[in-house]
Design an enzyme around this catalytic site. Structure first.
Site: not given
Ligand code: TYM
Length: 332
Positions: A112, A195, A198
């Protein structure tokens, strides 16, 4: 009951199919067997610039989608991260336990920040994974249901939990990642080796759950496959077809071998058209339910208020123990 915790960012527009299949779907299932805590991570969202009114709307919008997807406030604790101040408080402690080099090795940060350039990258983005560590450890979670892209952050969580436990006294549960192999990484429909995300270069391969269903159907119909004609799961040789089979299989509960058999001798066109239809059928009631939750902001806010209260009770207890272990004088 073992405990799970996970989070999702409030984003402009809706969740995409990767978010749902990779994570949210598991959250819904796990509320039956686990003590489940799920949150909308607005503190994480502000690591990149956010318009205040949009952030507020997107946070409620995210909560509405989670309820529409099947989270039940009677079965799980659903809350907004900023409603529980302990997240920021424990994050500071964890910042002070993390090596600068260690944080510099986080691949999501490297990607990023390389895209944004150093001057536009905030220190918040740098410590983003450490806030995530705090999120998880506050609840003594046994498992963290996420997609594959979060694995390194869970590894960091395990390392820091063990470090704290060794340096002071056993305090934190060391969590396991809960990553379902089949749906750990859903791929972009136009670029099936990247993957779904967005930040993809073109929106044509990204399926947002709340887009006009007709527009999403079109994306499935024009998904990139290969020049072969056989419908067979082979992630290496046939990433596009394999991704479509994964999505099809998960949305319908039909196994991939069964699908291969069903589509034997049929062309990619048939698979894509059927999948488009299946998606539209699945997503239509999801859209209606999301609208219903959004039309009733009082109920939505009261669900979140109750969730925050339950979450705080757990988080405050962990933080009090941590403050004591590290040698802070009690406030009373
Ligand atoms: P975020 O908001 O980017 O994504 C939410 C969840 O979706 C999953 N994900 C995917 N899984 C499969 N294929 C894809 N193409 C794909 N794109 C997204 C992500 O792996 C995620 O599980 N850092 C985290 C949010 C967070 C979090 C936490 C998660 C903050 N605190 C504590 C677990 C525990 C995030 O940005 O997810």
């Amino acid at each position: 009951r073992p405990r799970v915790l996970s989070g999702i960012q409030p984003t402009a527009g809706s969740f995409h199919l990767g978010n749902y299949l990779g994570a949210v779907r598991q959250w819904v299932a796990l509320q039956e067997s686990h003590d489940a805590f799920y949150m909308v991570v607005d503190l994480h969202a502000i690591t990149v610039p956010q318009d205040p009114e949009e952030l507020r709307a997107n946070t409620r919008f995210a909560a509405a989608q989670l309820l529409a997807a099947g989270l039940d406030p009677e079965r799980c604790t659903l809350f907004v991260q900023s409603h529980v101040p302990e997240h920021a408080q424990l994050a500071w402690v964890m910042n002070c336990l993390t090596g600068f080099g260690e944080a510099s090795r986080m691949t999501q940060f490297k990607d990023k920040s390389a895209k944004q350039g150093a001057d536009r990258t905030t220190v918040g983005l740098f410590t983003y994974p450490i806030l995530q560590v705090a999120d998880i450890l506050l609840y003594q979670a046994n498992a963290v249901p996420v997609g594959e892209d979060q694995r390194q952050h869970i590894e960091l969580t395990r390392d820091l939990a063990e470090r704290f436990n060794t340096r002071y006294a056993p305090t934190f549960t060391v969590p396991e990642p809960y990553i379902v192999k089949e749906t750990a990484k859903i791929y972009d429909l136009q670029d099936p080796t990247s993957k779904m995300s967005k930040s993809a270069s073109s929106p044509k391969g990204l399926v947002n759950l709340l887009d006009e269903p007709k527009a999403s159907a079109k994306k499935f119909k024009s998904a990139v496959t290969d020049t072969d004609t056989v419908i067979r799961y082979d992630a290496e040789q046939k990433p596009g077809v394999s991704n479509l089979l994964t999505i099809y299989s998960t949305l319908t509960g039909t196994s991939i071998p069964e699908l291969e058999e069903r589509y034997e001798g049929k062309g990619y066109g048939a698979l894509k058209t059927d999948l488009a239809e299946i998606f539209v059928e699945w997503v239509t009631p999801f859209r209606t339910r999301t609208e219903e939750y959004l039309d009733d902001p009082e109920t939505l806010d009261s669900v979140l208020a109750k969730g925050a209260e339950k979450a705080r009770a757990v988080a405050a207890e962990t933080l009090a123990t941590v403050y004591d272990r590290i040698g802070f004088v009690p406030a009373k």
